[in-house]
Scaffold this motif. Structure first.
Motif, PDB file in Angstrom:
ATOM      1  N   LYS A 282       0.893  -1.161   0.000  1.00 49.41           N
ATOM      2  CA  LYS A 282       0.000   0.000   0.000  1.00 49.41           C
ATOM      3  C   LYS A 282       0.925   1.202   0.000  1.00 49.41           C
ATOM      4  O   LYS A 282       1.750   1.346   0.910  1.00 49.41           O
ATOM      5  CB  LYS A 282      -0.873   0.028   1.258  1.00 49.41           C
ATOM      6  CG  LYS A 282      -1.864  -1.116   1.361  1.00 49.41           C
ATOM      7  CD  LYS A 282      -3.052  -0.891   0.473  1.00 49.41           C
ATOM      8  CE  LYS A 282      -4.114  -1.970   0.741  1.00 49.41           C
ATOM      9  NZ  LYS A 282      -5.274  -1.803  -0.154  1.00 49.41           N
ATOM     10  N   SER A 290      -4.044   5.999  -1.095  1.00 46.66           N
ATOM     11  CA  SER A 290      -3.501   4.990  -0.183  1.00 46.66           C
ATOM     12  C   SER A 290      -4.331   3.720  -0.160  1.00 46.66           C
ATOM     13  O   SER A 290      -3.932   2.724   0.417  1.00 46.66           O
ATOM     14  CB  SER A 290      -3.411   5.561   1.240  1.00 46.66           C
ATOM     15  OG  SER A 290      -4.691   5.964   1.680  1.00 46.66           O
ATOM     16  N   SER A 291      -5.519   3.736  -0.803  1.00 48.17           N
ATOM     17  CA  SER A 291      -6.408   2.576  -0.751  1.00 48.17           C
ATOM     18  C   SER A 291      -6.074   1.530  -1.813  1.00 48.17           C
ATOM     19  O   SER A 291      -6.576   0.419  -1.772  1.00 48.17           O
ATOM     20  CB  SER A 291      -7.857   3.022  -0.928  1.00 48.17           C
ATOM     21  OG  SER A 291      -8.018   3.697  -2.159  1.00 48.17           O
ATOM     22  N   SER A 292      -5.222   1.881  -2.787  1.00 46.27           N
ATOM     23  CA  SER A 292      -4.928   0.971  -3.883  1.00 46.27           C
ATOM     24  C   SER A 292      -3.698   0.116  -3.578  1.00 46.27           C
ATOM     25  O   SER A 292      -2.866   0.464  -2.746  1.00 46.27           O
ATOM     26  CB  SER A 292      -4.697   1.764  -5.173  1.00 46.27           C
ATOM     27  OG  SER A 292      -5.836   2.529  -5.489  1.00 46.27           O
ATOM     28  N   ASP A 293      -3.595  -1.009  -4.302  1.00 46.02           N
ATOM     29  CA  ASP A 293      -2.420  -1.870  -4.202  1.00 46.02           C
ATOM     30  C   ASP A 293      -1.417  -1.458  -5.278  1.00 46.02           C
ATOM     31  O   ASP A 293      -1.791  -1.198  -6.424  1.00 46.02           O
ATOM     32  CB  ASP A 293      -2.816  -3.336  -4.393  1.00 46.02           C
ATOM     33  CG  ASP A 293      -3.666  -3.846  -3.231  1.00 46.02           C
ATOM     34  OD1 ASP A 293      -3.360  -3.485  -2.080  1.00 46.02           O
ATOM     35  OD2 ASP A 293      -4.636  -4.580  -3.477  1.00 46.02           O
TER      36      ASP A 293
END
Length: 367
Positions: A282, A290-293
């Motif tokens: 992350k 910040s929510s994505s991989d």
């Protein structure tokens, strides 16, 4: 014999007839008196009942009077509350009128702001359209110019090669030096044209994303650069393994530019050591959600590095932080790398310390 006469003991006697009348009257009087007594008893009983009823009514009146006092008190309190509510209502109405005026003002301001925003959006759309046209023209100019520059450059290289082959023995030392400088300049120009073409292609090439193993790309680049790696006796260590949706050809160019950069700026007399790592994460930078991989790729070396103050300049076009005579290059390689990362909706950062190597961090969305 003479008859005896009844003589009253009280000294006188009533006549028989009068006595009978007197008895009747007495009976009548007694009867009347009895009736009156009975009537009085009835009146007395009724009076008792009336008094009881009156007492009950008086109590009820007292209760009603007490309730009336309470009701009057409550009414007075309610009247005061109504007066307070009325006063509050006047204040509330005044406030409401003020708020309505403010809303009308805000509404008028909003209308003006919306009109201004609409105008700005139209202007932005115009600027965006103009920018797209300008970029397209610039890319076309760069691409066409580069191709047009290739032809005279090839002739320069052909003729210098012929001079070097056929007339080398007839040249003076100064002539040979000048010819060598022409060959170096032509080679530098060739590299510059090729890099400009590569940079322009990162904008115009169709962006076909594929789910690819990053290590596959890295290993292919290492294979392609095997001669340079062997020449420098470099040690390249690869760890981790991410897969991401990337443009394979562009990503190959990205990794190639960064490894070539590490080989080029290695320290004299020291074996170049290049470490490449790719892991899922992350992201921890403020420039991306910040929510994505992300696939985090790190490329670090033990080369000459650079001053920390130049971190923001290393990705600019034609920026060369070291002597061109000592370290050949066009100053476009890292600009190409940054453009490719941006095409992948990612970021690239550089950290370095003079004579202590450089490190590049790349964050690419997995999906």
């Amino acid at each position: 014999m003479s008859e005896k006469k009844n003589i009253p003991t009280d000294g006188f006697a009533l006549p028989e007839k009068n006595k009978a009348n007197h008895n009747d009257e007495l009976l009548f009087v007694n009867k009347k008196l009895s009736q009156q007594i009975e009537e009085r008893k009835k009146r007395a009983a009724e009076l008792i009942i009336a008094n009881i009823e009156l007492a009950y009514q008086n109590k009820e009146k007292e209760n009603r009077a007490a309730e009336l006092v309470i009701a009057n008190t409550e009414l007075a309190y309610q009247n005061k509350e109504k007066e307070k509510r009325a006063a509050e209502l006047v204040i509330a109405n005044t406030e409401l009128a003020y708020q309505n005026q403010e809303k009308e003002k805000r509404a008028a301001e909003l209308v003006i702001a919306n009109a201004e925003l609409t105008f700005q959006n139209k202007e932005k759309e115009k600027r965006a359209t103009e920018l797209i046209l300008t970029n397209n023209e610039l890319e076309a100019f760069t691409y066409i110019s580069s191709h047009h520059l290739q032809e005279p450059l090839r002739k320069i290289q052909v003729f210098t090669d012929r001079i070097n082959t056929d007339e080398h023995q007839n040249l003076s030392d100064k002539g040979k030096f000048y010819l060598e400088r022409i060959e170096v300049a032509a080679s530098h120009m060739q590299g510059l044209i090729n890099d400009l073409l590569t940079y322009s292609r990162t904008n115009v090439t169709e962006k076909k994303f594929e789910n690819v193993s990053i290590n596959e790309v890295i290993n292919k680049v290492i294979e392609d650069l095997s001669e340079e790696i062997d020449l420098k006796k470099a040690i390249v260590k690869v760890s981790g393994n991410c897969s991401a949706y990337i443009i394979p050809s562009q990503f190959h160019q990205l990794i190639c530019n960064l490894i070539s950069n590490s080989l080029k700026f290695s320290k004299q007399g020291e074996i170049p050591r290049i470490t490449i790592e790719s892991i899922y994460t992350k992201q921890k930078t403020k420039n991306l959600p910040s929510s994505s991989d992300y696939c985090h790729i790190t490329i670090s070396d033990n080369g000459i590095g650079f001053e920390q103050q130049f971190e923001s300049r290393v990705f600019e076009m034609f920026q060369q932080l070291h002597s061109r005579a000592e370290y050949k290059g066009t100053g476009i390689g890292l600009a190409i790398a940054k453009k490719i990362v941006e095409n992948h909706q990612g970021i690239i950062t550089a950290k370095g310390k003079l004579n202590h190597g450089a490190k590049f961090d790349i964050y690419i969305p997995v999906l």
